[in-house]
Scaffold this active site. Structure first.
Site, short mmCIF file in Angstrom:
data_model
loop_
_atom_site.label_atom_id
_atom_site.label_comp_id
_atom_site.label_asym_id
_atom_site.label_seq_id
_atom_site.Cartn_x
_atom_site.Cartn_y
_atom_site.Cartn_z
N ARG A 1 4.23 -8.04 -6.52
CA ARG A 1 3.45 -7.09 -5.91
C ARG A 1 3.97 -5.53 -5.94
NH1 ARG A 1 2.24 -8.69 0.18
NH2 ARG A 1 4.35 -8.67 0.47
N ARG B 1 7.24 -2.59 -1.93
CA ARG B 1 7.95 -2.86 -0.56
C ARG B 1 9.35 -2.91 -0.81
NH1 ARG B 1 4.07 -6.32 2.59
NH2 ARG B 1 5.74 -6.96 3.44
N LYS C 1 -3.53 -12.55 2.27
CA LYS C 1 -3.97 -12.06 3.40
C LYS C 1 -4.53 -10.63 3.44
CE LYS C 1 -0.28 -12.97 5.89
NZ LYS C 1 0.51 -13.29 4.80
N ARG D 1 11.98 -14.77 4.18
CA ARG D 1 10.59 -14.55 4.68
C ARG D 1 10.16 -16.08 4.50
NH1 ARG D 1 8.99 -9.50 1.71
NH2 ARG D 1 6.89 -10.00 2.49
N ARG E 1 2.32 -14.81 14.32
CA ARG E 1 3.49 -15.50 13.31
C ARG E 1 4.28 -16.41 14.06
NH1 ARG E 1 3.27 -11.18 9.29
NH2 ARG E 1 4.22 -11.98 7.52
P1 ADP Z 1 -0.01 -11.33 1.88
O1 ADP Z 1 -0.78 -9.97 2.57
O2 ADP Z 1 -0.64 -12.56 2.15
O3 ADP Z 1 1.39 -10.95 1.77
P2 ADP Z 1 -1.14 -10.07 -0.76
O4 ADP Z 1 -2.57 -9.80 -0.35
O5 ADP Z 1 -0.29 -8.65 -0.50
O6 ADP Z 1 -0.56 -11.06 0.54
O7 ADP Z 1 -0.77 -10.65 -2.01
C1 ADP Z 1 0.45 -10.73 -2.51
C2 ADP Z 1 0.45 -10.60 -3.97
O8 ADP Z 1 -0.44 -11.51 -4.83
C3 ADP Z 1 -0.32 -9.27 -4.50
O9 ADP Z 1 0.57 -8.84 -5.66
C4 ADP Z 1 -1.66 -9.38 -4.54
O10 ADP Z 1 -2.28 -8.62 -5.85
C5 ADP Z 1 -1.49 -10.87 -5.38
N1 ADP Z 1 -2.76 -11.79 -5.11
C6 ADP Z 1 -3.60 -11.91 -4.05
N2 ADP Z 1 -4.30 -12.70 -4.12
C7 ADP Z 1 -4.42 -13.36 -5.35
C8 ADP Z 1 -4.92 -14.42 -6.04
N3 ADP Z 1 -6.01 -15.04 -5.25
N4 ADP Z 1 -4.65 -14.81 -7.04
C9 ADP Z 1 -3.44 -14.05 -7.72
N5 ADP Z 1 -2.80 -13.06 -7.19
C10 ADP Z 1 -3.47 -12.96 -6.01
P1 ADP Z 2 3.94 -10.44 4.27
O1 ADP Z 2 3.55 -9.90 2.96
O2 ADP Z 2 5.09 -10.95 4.33
O3 ADP Z 2 2.83 -11.29 5.03
P2 ADP Z 2 3.76 -8.42 6.32
O4 ADP Z 2 3.36 -7.14 5.87
O5 ADP Z 2 2.72 -8.98 7.11
O6 ADP Z 2 4.22 -9.19 5.19
O7 ADP Z 2 5.15 -8.17 7.29
C1 ADP Z 2 6.27 -7.65 6.84
C2 ADP Z 2 7.24 -7.89 7.90
O8 ADP Z 2 7.03 -7.37 9.06
C3 ADP Z 2 7.64 -9.33 8.05
O9 ADP Z 2 8.37 -10.11 7.32
C4 ADP Z 2 8.21 -9.16 9.55
O10 ADP Z 2 9.50 -9.03 9.46
C5 ADP Z 2 7.34 -8.01 10.31
N1 ADP Z 2 6.30 -8.79 10.90
C6 ADP Z 2 4.92 -8.61 10.38
N2 ADP Z 2 3.94 -9.17 11.37
C7 ADP Z 2 4.81 -9.71 12.18
C8 ADP Z 2 4.72 -10.53 13.44
N3 ADP Z 2 3.27 -10.95 14.06
N4 ADP Z 2 5.69 -10.83 14.09
C9 ADP Z 2 6.92 -10.64 13.91
N5 ADP Z 2 7.29 -9.79 12.82
C10 ADP Z 2 6.15 -9.29 11.96
#
Ligand code: ADP
Ligand code: ADP
Ligand code: ZN
Length: 206
Positions: free
Chosen positions: A122, A153, A13, A164, A88
């Site tokens: 990541r 992180r 995302k 999670r 979420r």
């Molecule tokens: P989210 O915001 O949904 O938690 P991230 O965008 O941070 O996910 O991506 C999670 C991990 O996967 C990161 O290390 C990112 O570099 C990697 N990643 C994102 N998109 C892809 C993809 N299409 N293929 C392989 N790795 C990816």
């Molecule tokens: P992810 O890589 O899991 O998509 P985020 O950066 O979006 O991570 O979120 C990290 C943490 O922040 C989540 O595990 C949760 O604890 C909290 N969080 C983020 N967005 C929300 C939401 N919409 N509602 C509740 N908790 C949230």
């Protein structure tokens, strides 16, 4: 254009949101980023949020909804926004339905068994937030975009990620049906490379 990016932790995302925000010139609103900056500043919201985030649990709906409601009232959201990580829970989605009308919900679909490795590998830029993965970094420790330091992180450890992913299945996955019923859901295969996923999304968004 008002867009929600839905998907499990690690689905990509954030990676897509950064690129889409640039392409469509709309703000990228990540509740995770908002919580992390509050934690860094040790604000009251940050102190509450940290206690949940550290355990892999969701921050309570009341806190989260209030933050997003206020953020969407800002001027820069008039022409659209990209929500990353919100809603979420079904309650969050229902609250959002009351204060804004989204155009499309992009569900980034990645097989669950691939997510653990994506998240534990990541690394994020401490300065600009760009996401990287150790599999593709070739040992680099600085951000390609801004030269910021790459960090892991605190909640990206195996134990918290396991939690999670459970929380995702239980509390967030039901949103797929919520938006499908409204005719707003667009499913995209998130298992391709970053550009392929981006192209599939922009083809739909125009
Ligand atoms: P989210 O915001 O949904 O938690 P991230 O965008 O941070 O996910 O991506 C999670 C991990 O996967 C990161 O290390 C990112 O570099 C990697 N990643 C994102 N998109 C892809 C993809 N299409 N293929 C392989 N790795 C990816
Ligand atoms: P992810 O890589 O899991 O998509 P985020 O950066 O979006 O991570 O979120 C990290 C943490 O922040 C989540 O595990 C949760 O604890 C909290 N969080 C983020 N967005 C929300 C939401 N919409 N509602 C509740 N908790 C949230
Ligand atoms: Zn950077």
């Amino acid at each position: 254009m008002k867009v929600i990016l839905l998907g499990a932790p690690g689905a990509g995302k954030g990676t897509q949101a950064v690129r889409l925000a640039e392409r469509y010139k709309i703000p990228h609103i990540s509740t995770g980023d908002i919580f992390r900056s509050n934690i860094k500043e040790k604000t009251p919201i940050g102190i509450v949020a940290k206690s949940y985030i550290d355990k892999g649990q969701l921050v309570p709906d009341e806190v989260t909804i209030q933050i997003v409601r206020e953020r969407l009232e800002k001027d820069d959201c008039k022409n659209g926004y990209l929500l990353d990580g919100f809603p979420r829970t079904v309650s969050q989605a229902e609250a959002l339905d009351e204060f804004s009308t989204v155009d499309v919900v992009v569900n980034i679909d990645v097989p669950l068994h691939k997510l653990m490795r994506r998240i534990t590998g990541r690394r994020v830029c401490g300065k600009c937030g760009e996401s990287y993965h150790i599999d593709y970094l070739g040992g680099k420790t600085a951000c390609e975009k801004c030269d910021g330091e790459l960090i892991q992180r605190a909640d990206d450890n195996e134990e918290t990620v396991g939690k999670r992913l459970e929380v995702y299945e239980k509390q967030t996955a039901p949103l797929i049906e919520h938006y499908e019923k409204k005719g707003k859901l667009f499913n995209v295969d998130g298992d391709g490379d970053i550009n392929a996923v981006f192209n599939a999304i922009t083809e739909r968004l125009g």
